[in-house]
Design a protein around this motif. Structure first.
Motif, PDB file in Angstrom:
ATOM      1  N   GLY A  51       0.796  -1.145   0.031  1.00 34.97           N
ATOM      2  CA  GLY A  51      -0.123  -0.062   0.073  1.00 34.97           C
ATOM      3  C   GLY A  51       0.890   1.326  -0.245  1.00 34.97           C
ATOM      4  N   LEU A  52       2.102   1.157   0.020  1.00 35.14           N
ATOM      5  CA  LEU A  52       2.868   2.356  -0.026  1.00 35.14           C
ATOM      6  C   LEU A  52       4.133   2.154  -0.787  1.00 35.14           C
ATOM      7  CD1 LEU A  52       2.713   4.760   1.756  1.00 35.14           C
ATOM      8  CD2 LEU A  52       4.356   3.941   3.175  1.00 35.14           C
ATOM      9  N   ALA A  53       4.336   3.081  -1.843  1.00 42.68           N
ATOM     10  CA  ALA A  53       5.534   2.936  -2.701  1.00 42.68           C
ATOM     11  C   ALA A  53       5.896   4.221  -3.337  1.00 42.68           C
ATOM     12  CB  ALA A  53       5.119   1.987  -3.976  1.00 42.68           C
ATOM     13  N   GLY A  54       7.129   3.970  -4.025  1.00 42.19           N
ATOM     14  CA  GLY A  54       7.326   5.375  -4.821  1.00 42.19           C
ATOM     15  C   GLY A  54       6.847   5.510  -6.077  1.00 42.19           C
ATOM     16  N   LYS A  55       7.115   6.833  -6.625  1.00 45.10           N
ATOM     17  CA  LYS A  55       6.697   7.124  -7.913  1.00 45.10           C
ATOM     18  C   LYS A  55       7.934   7.826  -8.841  1.00 45.10           C
ATOM     19  CE  LYS A  55       1.609   7.465  -7.069  1.00 45.10           C
ATOM     20  NZ  LYS A  55       1.794   6.679  -5.814  1.00 45.10           N
ATOM     21  N   MET A  56       7.984   7.785 -10.242  1.00 43.46           N
ATOM     22  CA  MET A  56       8.801   8.339 -10.798  1.00 43.46           C
ATOM     23  C   MET A  56       8.095   8.991 -11.975  1.00 43.46           C
ATOM     24  SD  MET A  56      12.077   6.451 -13.048  1.00 43.46           S
ATOM     25  CE  MET A  56      11.091   5.581 -13.678  1.00 43.46           C
ATOM     26  N   GLY A  57       8.451  10.322 -12.265  1.00 41.29           N
ATOM     27  CA  GLY A  57       8.013  11.245 -13.079  1.00 41.29           C
ATOM     28  C   GLY A  57       9.232  11.397 -14.280  1.00 41.29           C
ATOM     29  N   ILE A  58       9.068  11.229 -15.470  1.00 41.47           N
ATOM     30  CA  ILE A  58      10.226  11.690 -16.474  1.00 41.47           C
ATOM     31  C   ILE A  58       9.779  12.790 -17.339  1.00 41.47           C
ATOM     32  CG2 ILE A  58      11.623  10.610 -18.454  1.00 41.47           C
ATOM     33  CD1 ILE A  58      11.108   7.825 -16.847  1.00 41.47           C
ATOM     34  N   ASP A  59      10.511  13.798 -17.464  1.00 34.49           N
ATOM     35  CA  ASP A  59      10.195  14.790 -18.265  1.00 34.49           C
ATOM     36  C   ASP A  59      11.227  14.765 -19.675  1.00 34.49           C
ATOM     37  OD1 ASP A  59      10.284  17.310 -19.859  1.00 34.49           O
ATOM     38  OD2 ASP A  59      10.777  18.568 -18.009  1.00 34.49           O
ATOM     39  N   ALA A  60      10.296  14.275 -20.800  1.00 32.42           N
ATOM     40  CA  ALA A  60      10.756  14.075 -21.969  1.00 32.42           C
ATOM     41  C   ALA A  60      10.580  15.131 -22.994  1.00 32.42           C
ATOM     42  CB  ALA A  60      10.488  12.559 -22.593  1.00 32.42           C
ATOM     43  N   THR A  61      10.205  16.451 -22.414  1.00 32.84           N
ATOM     44  CA  THR A  61       9.789  17.366 -23.184  1.00 32.84           C
ATOM     45  C   THR A  61      11.164  18.185 -23.954  1.00 32.84           C
ATOM     46  OG1 THR A  61       9.524  19.002 -21.425  1.00 32.84           O
ATOM     47  CG2 THR A  61       7.688  17.726 -22.061  1.00 32.84           C
ATOM     48  N   ASN A  62      11.013  19.091 -24.760  1.00 33.67           N
ATOM     49  CA  ASN A  62      11.990  19.940 -25.274  1.00 33.67           C
ATOM     50  C   ASN A  62      12.096  21.015 -23.885  1.00 33.67           C
ATOM     51  OD1 ASN A  62      12.813  19.547 -27.991  1.00 33.67           O
ATOM     52  ND2 ASN A  62      10.550  19.832 -28.405  1.00 33.67           N
ATOM     53  N   LYS A  63      13.581  21.260 -23.727  1.00 29.61           N
ATOM     54  CA  LYS A  63      13.737  22.073 -22.632  1.00 29.61           C
ATOM     55  C   LYS A  63      13.927  23.716 -23.190  1.00 29.61           C
ATOM     56  CE  LYS A  63      14.047  18.653 -20.025  1.00 29.61           C
ATOM     57  NZ  LYS A  63      13.207  17.693 -20.967  1.00 29.61           N
ATOM     58  N   LEU A  64      13.401  24.386 -22.468  1.00 30.99           N
ATOM     59  CA  LEU A  64      13.210  26.014 -22.293  1.00 30.99           C
ATOM     60  C   LEU A  64      14.616  26.445 -22.290  1.00 30.99           C
ATOM     61  CD1 LEU A  64       9.736  26.740 -21.488  1.00 30.99           C
ATOM     62  CD2 LEU A  64      10.625  26.120 -23.640  1.00 30.99           C
ATOM     63  N   ASP A  65      15.028  27.651 -22.423  1.00 32.83           N
ATOM     64  CA  ASP A  65      16.449  28.462 -21.951  1.00 32.83           C
ATOM     65  C   ASP A  65      16.595  28.279 -20.324  1.00 32.83           C
ATOM     66  OD1 ASP A  65      16.813  29.002 -24.226  1.00 32.83           O
ATOM     67  OD2 ASP A  65      16.050  30.899 -24.473  1.00 32.83           O
ATOM     68  N   GLU A  66      15.507  28.547 -19.685  1.00 34.02           N
ATOM     69  CA  GLU A  66      15.787  28.249 -18.147  1.00 34.02           C
ATOM     70  C   GLU A  66      16.023  27.003 -17.757  1.00 34.02           C
ATOM     71  OE1 GLU A  66      12.661  31.614 -19.261  1.00 34.02           O
ATOM     72  OE2 GLU A  66      13.092  29.444 -19.727  1.00 34.02           O
ATOM     73  N   GLU A  67      15.733  25.921 -18.547  1.00 37.02           N
ATOM     74  CA  GLU A  67      16.063  24.442 -18.233  1.00 37.02           C
ATOM     75  C   GLU A  67      17.236  23.995 -18.554  1.00 37.02           C
ATOM     76  OE1 GLU A  67      11.270  22.914 -17.782  1.00 37.02           O
ATOM     77  OE2 GLU A  67      12.275  23.103 -19.715  1.00 37.02           O
ATOM     78  N   THR A  68      18.119  24.704 -19.328  1.00 40.75           N
ATOM     79  CA  THR A  68      19.289  24.075 -19.835  1.00 40.75           C
ATOM     80  C   THR A  68      20.182  25.196 -19.981  1.00 40.75           C
ATOM     81  OG1 THR A  68      20.230  22.451 -21.552  1.00 40.75           O
ATOM     82  CG2 THR A  68      18.528  24.203 -22.342  1.00 40.75           C
ATOM     83  N   THR A  69      21.681  24.852 -20.040  1.00 41.51           N
ATOM     84  CA  THR A  69      22.633  25.863 -20.317  1.00 41.51           C
ATOM     85  C   THR A  69      23.011  25.972 -21.794  1.00 41.51           C
ATOM     86  OG1 THR A  69      24.327  24.305 -19.206  1.00 41.51           O
ATOM     87  CG2 THR A  69      23.274  25.956 -18.158  1.00 41.51           C
ATOM     88  N   ARG A  70      22.604  24.911 -22.426  1.00 45.01           N
ATOM     89  CA  ARG A  70      22.921  24.499 -23.780  1.00 45.01           C
ATOM     90  C   ARG A  70      22.064  24.951 -24.992  1.00 45.01           C
ATOM     91  NH1 ARG A  70      25.189  18.597 -25.012  1.00 45.01           N
ATOM     92  NH2 ARG A  70      25.785  19.810 -26.752  1.00 45.01           N
TER      93      ARG A  70
END
Length: 502
Positions: free
Chosen positions: A454-473
Motif C-alpha cells: 500500500g505504500l511505494a515510490g513514483k517516478m516522473g520523466i520529463d521528456a519535453t523540449n527544454k526551455l532556456d531556463e531549463e538548460t545551459t546549452r
C-alpha cells in the motif's frame, strides 16, 4: 448523442451482438474449472465475439442449468456500443460527461434548448420503481439457497476457488433508507464463494463499498448488500467508471442509457435492485467476521496473496426463470478490464483537460496494467511545466494515485506510439536532470514490487523540449520536410508508384 437504442437489459444488448454478428454459442460441454477461461482468453486475444456456453460443466462433473456468457466487452467497439455510441463518438461523450461534471449556465433560451440532450440525460437518472420484476421470477430463501447452482468459475490453476468476477455490488451508507438510491454505491468487487451461503467480499479500504461497510460497522450493525449479476451494459460500465464519490453509479447509468433504470425492492434485505437483471444475491456483510480471500490470479499477471476480508451471509437469491450468468477473467493484459480501460481513457480525457488545460493527450498503456503508467503530451509554455502536470495528475483523481510512472512529452509526440516515446526519451531527457522521484506514496497493495504493502515510490520523466531556463546549452531544432516538398513527393509517388501507400 446515442447512436444505439437504450438497452434496458443484458439480453437486449446480446440481441444487438447477434444482429451485428458478434455472438457465438458454444454447444460443447466446457468445464467452469479453468477450461472456460482458457477458451474465453483465446477468443478475446483474437478480438472475437461474445461467447455463450450453453452446457457448462461444474466441478463435480454435473451440468449447470444456466448458460455462462463471457467476453461481453472483449473489443473496444462493444464497449462503445454498451455506452450506446460508436467508437468515433467516444470523445464527444467524454466532452458531454465533462460538461455534466461542471456545467456552465445557459445564455438565453436558444442556448438552453441546445442543451436539451444534457437535461434529458439528467432526468433519465431518476429510477422508476416497480413492484414486479423479471429478476424475481424465482425466489430462493433459507435451505433453498445454494451458490453452487450458479456456474461460478474457477479461472486459473492457482486460484483458491470459485470467484464471482462481474458482480455489481450495491451498498448504501448507514442512516439512509432503501429508497435513497441516489446514495447507493455500485462497485465491481471480487467475491469468493466459500460455502453454499457464504461469500468473501473483497473491497479495498478506499472504495465506496468499504466506506459504507465502515459506517454500519461503527454502529455494530451488519451491512445490507445486493450482488447484481447480469445487469444492462450501461449499469455494468457505470459501476466501473471513475465517478466522483457524490455521484451514484446506479442512477448515473440512466444518463448513459438514455433510459430510466427500473428498480424493485429486494426480497430479504432493505435495498432496491435492478428489475431487469439476470440474478441478484441478497445478504448482509458482517461487521466483524473475516476470512482469508485468495490467492487469485489478478490483473498484474500474478497471483495475489491471501488476505482477510469481510464475510457476507446470503439471505436470498432471486433470478429469472431462465437466467444467464455473466462472467469474465482478470489476468495480464489483454483482458476485459484492460479493453474497457482503453475506452475509458478516451472518455476521461476531456474531464482531465478541463482541470489541467495544457494536456494535449494522455495514454494509459494497457500492457502496463492500464493505470500503472501514463504517457502525457502537453503544450509546453514555461519551465517546470512537465513536473507541475505530473504532480497535478497524481493528486487529481484516486486512479492516478496508483500510477507509478508518468512520462511527459511535447504535443508533437504521439503518446500512443512507442517509437515516438522512445525518440523523445532518447533525445529530450537527461536522467540526472529530468527524472523526479517521490517516496512513500499510496499504491495498490496488489503491487508486490512496492517495498511496503500500500505504500511505494513514483517516478516522473520529463521528456519535453527544454526551455532556456531549463538548460545551459543551445537546444536542437527538429528536422521536418517542407510542406511543399512533401506534397510534391506524394503527387509524384501516386503517379509512378500507385501501389505504394504513403
Amino acid at each position: 448523442m446515442r447512436s444505439h437504442p437504450p438497452y434496458p437489459s443484458l439480453r437486449s444488448f446480446l440481441d444487438w451482438c447477434r444482429d451485428a454478428d458478434q455472438f457465438q454459442t458454444i454447444l460443447e460441454p466446457v468445464s467452469i474449472n479453468h477450461q472456460l477461461t482458457a477458451v474465453h482468453r483465446q477468443v478475446l486475444e483474437a478480438s472475437g465475439p461474445v461467447l455463450q456456453f450453453d452446457h457448462p460443466v461444474k466441478a463435480d462433473g454435473t451440468h449447470a442449468d444456466m448458460p455462462v456468457v463471457t467476453n461481453l466487452f472483449g473489443t473496444t467497439s462493444r464497449v462503445a456500443a454498451g455506452l450506446g455510441i460508436s467508437l468515433e463518438q467516444v470523445p464527444d461523450l467524454g466532452a458531454f460527461l465533462a460538461a455534466l461534471r461542471a456545467p456552465t449556465p445557459p445564455e438565453g433560451m436558444r442556448d438552453a434548448l441546445s442543451r436539451w440532450p444534457m437535461l434529458k440525460a439528467a432526468l433519465a437518472t431518476r429510477p422508476k420503481i416497480t413492484r414486479k420484476a423479471a429478476v424475481q421470477e424465482v425466489v430462493k430463501e433459507g435451505d433453498e439457497i445454494d451458490l453452487s447452482d450458479i456456474p461460478i468459475c474457477t479461472h486459473w490453476p492457482g486460484d483458491a476457488g470459485p470467484l464471482i468476477t462481474w458482480p455489481i455490488v450495491l451498498t448504501r451508507p448507514h442512516g439512509t433508507e432503501a429508497e435513497d438510491v441516489a446514495r447507493y454505491n455500485a462497485g465491481v468487487y471480487r467475491a469468493q464463494v466459500i460455502e453454499r451461503d457464504k461469500i468473501i467480499m473483497r473491497w479495498l479500504a478506499h472504495r465506496g463499498g468499504a466506506h459504507h461497510h465502515q459506517s454500519w460497522g461503527r454502529e455494530s450493525e451488519k451491512t445490507p448488500v445486493a450482488i447484481v449479476l447480469g445487469a444492462d451494459p450501461a449499469m455494468l460500465l457505470s459501476a466501473a467508471l471513475p465517478l466522483p464519490e457524490t455521484v451514484s453509479e446506479l442512477t448515473f447509468s440512466g444518463a448513459l442509457n438514455g433510459h430510466r433504470p427500473r428498480l424493485v425492492a429486494a426480497k430479504t434485505i432493505p435495498m432496491m435492485v435492478p428489475a431487469e437483471a439476470e440474478i441478484v444475491i441478497e445478504g448482509y456483510v458482517s461487521p466483524t467476521e473475516m476470512a482469508p480471500e485468495g490467492p487469485f490470479g489478478d490483473h498484474t499477471g500474478y497471483y495475489n496473496n491471501a488476505e482477510d476480508f469481510p464475510v457476507m451471509t446470503v439471505t436470498g437469491i432471486t433470478h429469472r426463470k431462465d437466467p444467464l450468468y455473466l462472467s469474465t477473467y482478470t489476468g495480464r493484459p489483454p483482458d476485459e478490464p484492460a479493453i474497457i480501460g482503453e475506452v475509458f481513457n478516451q472518455l476521461a480525457l476531456p474531464t482531465i483537460q478541463a482541470q489541467i488545460p495544457e494536456i494535449h493527450d494522455l495514454w494509459l498503456p494497457p500492457a502496463a496494467c492500464s493505470y500503472r503508467m501514463a504517457v502525457v503530451s502537453i503544450r509546453k509554455r514555461y519551465p517546470g511545466q512537465a513536473r507541475r502536470v505530473m504532480m497535478a495528475l497524481w493528486g487529481m483523481l484516486p486512479q492516478f494515485s496508483y500510477t507509478k510512472m508518468i512520462v511527459v512529452v511535447d504535443d508533437d509526440i504521439d503518446p500512443r506510439n512507442w517509437d515516438d516515446i522512445s525518440w523523445a526519451l532518447a533525445t529530450r531527457m537527461d536522467p540526472s536532470r529530468d527524472v523526479m522521484m517521490v517516496e512513500n506514496t499510496p499504491m495498490d497493495y496488489l503491487d508486490f514490487a512496492s517495498p511496503k504493502a500500500g505504500l511505494a515510490g513514483k517516478m516522473g520523466i520529463d521528456a519535453t523540449n527544454k526551455l532556456d531556463e531549463e538548460t545551459t546549452r543551445d537546444w536542437g531544432t527538429v528536422m521536418q520536410t517542407a510542406p511543399e516538398d512533401a506534397a510534391f513527393a506524394a503527387d509524384l509517388l501516386s503517379r509512378v508508384m500507385p501501389e505504394m501507400k504513403t
